[in-house]
Motif scaffolding. Structure first.
Motif, PDB file in Angstrom:
ATOM      1  N   GLN A 283      47.705  18.271  33.826  1.00 26.34           N
ATOM      2  CA  GLN A 283      47.074  16.767  33.330  1.00 26.34           C
ATOM      3  C   GLN A 283      48.447  15.715  33.774  1.00 26.34           C
ATOM      4  O   GLN A 283      48.164  14.466  33.259  1.00 26.34           O
ATOM      5  N   HIS A 284      49.212  15.853  34.593  1.00 31.89           N
ATOM      6  CA  HIS A 284      50.204  14.798  34.862  1.00 31.89           C
ATOM      7  C   HIS A 284      49.619  13.932  35.690  1.00 31.89           C
ATOM      8  O   HIS A 284      49.993  12.739  35.856  1.00 31.89           O
ATOM      9  N   HIS A 285      48.237  14.008  36.024  1.00 27.62           N
ATOM     10  CA  HIS A 285      47.666  12.956  37.011  1.00 27.62           C
ATOM     11  C   HIS A 285      46.333  12.234  36.243  1.00 27.62           C
ATOM     12  O   HIS A 285      45.901  11.513  36.733  1.00 27.62           O
ATOM     13  N   GLU A 286      46.523  12.887  35.164  1.00 23.53           N
ATOM     14  CA  GLU A 286      45.387  12.032  34.203  1.00 23.53           C
ATOM     15  C   GLU A 286      46.024  10.715  33.842  1.00 23.53           C
ATOM     16  O   GLU A 286      46.978  10.576  33.934  1.00 23.53           O
ATOM     17  N   LYS A 287      44.859   9.771  33.606  1.00 22.61           N
ATOM     18  CA  LYS A 287      45.266   8.210  33.191  1.00 22.61           C
ATOM     19  C   LYS A 287      44.849   8.124  31.938  1.00 22.61           C
ATOM     20  O   LYS A 287      43.770   8.364  31.414  1.00 22.61           O
ATOM     21  N   ILE A 308      53.925  11.988  29.130  1.00 24.90           N
ATOM     22  CA  ILE A 308      55.239  11.647  29.585  1.00 24.90           C
ATOM     23  C   ILE A 308      55.660  12.067  30.879  1.00 24.90           C
ATOM     24  O   ILE A 308      56.420  11.246  31.554  1.00 24.90           O
ATOM     25  N   THR A 309      55.262  13.345  31.438  1.00 21.47           N
ATOM     26  CA  THR A 309      55.225  13.460  32.776  1.00 21.47           C
ATOM     27  C   THR A 309      54.810  12.794  33.827  1.00 21.47           C
ATOM     28  O   THR A 309      55.492  12.458  34.890  1.00 21.47           O
ATOM     29  N   ALA A 310      53.787  12.045  33.710  1.00 19.21           N
ATOM     30  CA  ALA A 310      53.238  11.119  34.634  1.00 19.21           C
ATOM     31  C   ALA A 310      54.004   9.923  34.722  1.00 19.21           C
ATOM     32  O   ALA A 310      54.446   9.467  35.896  1.00 19.21           O
TER      33      ALA A 310
END
Length: 375
Positions: A283-287, A308-310
């Protein structure tokens, strides 16, 4: 003003309270705090220290000592060293009458050491692993007694055996963290990133999580899991992953698949750490506005770990130099995050990001791969 010795009822209450706390605790430092507090209260001492043995460095050390920070001394030195080497407890009425006392520490701190009691403790196999040490009896008698030795020996017997299981649990957790970090580094190095990238993202994620009000345990879990955010890149062909020119639409789809691949690699585990890592990887590239990948999640449908990781991942990408790009200046980074708040990023995380930015920059500067003065 002198204190009174504990009544049997009070003593039993202290023992029951602290043994319950220790039995239910899995964090090593918290167990050591409970041990020190229990020892101090049981024998009415001013201070209590829990010493452990560092066999690799041939030292004794304490991370929990009332009134001081971590201390390390050579193995076998001082009262505590003598007690551990001999395996026998020590009671001293006046420390200054014994050559083993290091008065220099008192001169540095202004604290006057008088009476001392030291009790070594062993694990379930009888192996010596540390010692209790209490300083300065607070009752009118002014020194420790055989009764104090009996009580502290009781605490040491229980705490020593309990401590072993906690230390084993901590060793397992530390091993999992090291494996996860190393696996994360593999994914980054293949895409011409650096090992410090995953370390920085981990630290940024922790700072942001704490500032958002997440528990210390959940924040630590995210710090441990976030290095795995790009682990799926291990399955992306080098020709695509490190292509110097612009990617074709087909190649971009292959790159994007690293999120789903990382999730599939990790999702089957029942371990809490790996489950958290699977969420971050996916999910770190979800917007925030739903235009991200792989699943087009939107808003709070994106797990907080991913949100958070994004922010942590993009901040590191923009603020550090790479062989193929310069770092962005701080003003440009700030403008970007303001512009992308509510679009790419969760506005709440962006707000915290700005509040913690000095701390994030300090982390970045401490973990730079090479000199970079752009931000």
């Amino acid at each position: 003003m002198s204190k009174q010795e504990l009544t049997p009822e009070h003593l039993l209450r202290i023992i029951f309270d602290y043994t319950a706390k220790i039995a239910n605790e899995r964090n090593l430092n918290d167990v050591l705090v409970h041990m020190a507090d229990m020892g101090r209260e049981m024998i009415v001492a001013d201070r209590c220290t829990v010493w452990l043995i560092d066999e690799q460095n041939h030292q004794l050390y304490t991370t929990v000592a009332h009134g001081v920070d971590e201390i390390r001394i050579p193995y076998g030195t001082g009262f505590v060293g003598s007690s551990i080497v001999s395996g026998e407890p020590i009671i001293i009425k006046d420390a200054y009458e014994d050559d083993r006392h290091n008065a220099e520490n008192d001169r540095k701190t202004g604290y006057r050491t008088k009476s001392i009691i030291t009790v070594p403790f062993r694990n379930n196999d009888g192996h010596m692993i540390g010692a209790y040490q209490a300083i300065n009896k607070l009752t009118a008698i002014g020194h420790f007694t055989p009764r104090d030795l009996e009580l502290l020996s009781l605490a040491a017997s229980y705490a020593g055996k309990s401590l072993e299981s906690v230390m084993l649990h901590q060793e397992i957790i530390d091993t999992q963290r090291e494996i996860i970090s190393k696996m994360g580094e593999v994914g980054e190095i293949r895409s011409q990133e650096t090992a410090n990238h995953v370390k920085r993202v981990a630290e940024y994620s922790y700072v942001l999580a704490i500032a958002l009000g997440m528990s210390a345990a959940d924040s630590e879990l995210l710090r441990t899991a976030s290095p795995m955010h790009d682990i799926g890149k291990v399955a992306i062909p080098d020709a695509v992953l490190n292509k110097p020119g612009k990617l074709t639409p087909e190649e971009y789809e292959i790159i994007k698949s690293h999120t789903a691949i990382g999730h599939r690699l990790l999702r089957g585990s029942k371990r809490e750490l790996l489950h958290a890592a699977s969420i971050v990887a996916e999910q770190h590239h979800e917007k925030w506005d739903g235009t991200g990948y792989p699943n087009g999640r939107k808003g709070e449908d994106i797990h907080i770990y991913g949100r958070i990781t994004a922010v942590a991942d993009v901040f590191d990408a923009l603020s550090t130099e790479r062989v193929y790009k310069a770092a962005w200046p701080l003003e440009k980074i700030e403008s970007f995050f303001r512009e992308q708040s509510g679009r790419h990023f969760d506005p709440a995380v962006v707000e915290v990001f700005f509040g913690q930015l000095p701390k994030l920059i300090a982390i970045r500067d401490s973990l730079l791969d090479f000199e970079d003065d752009s931000v």
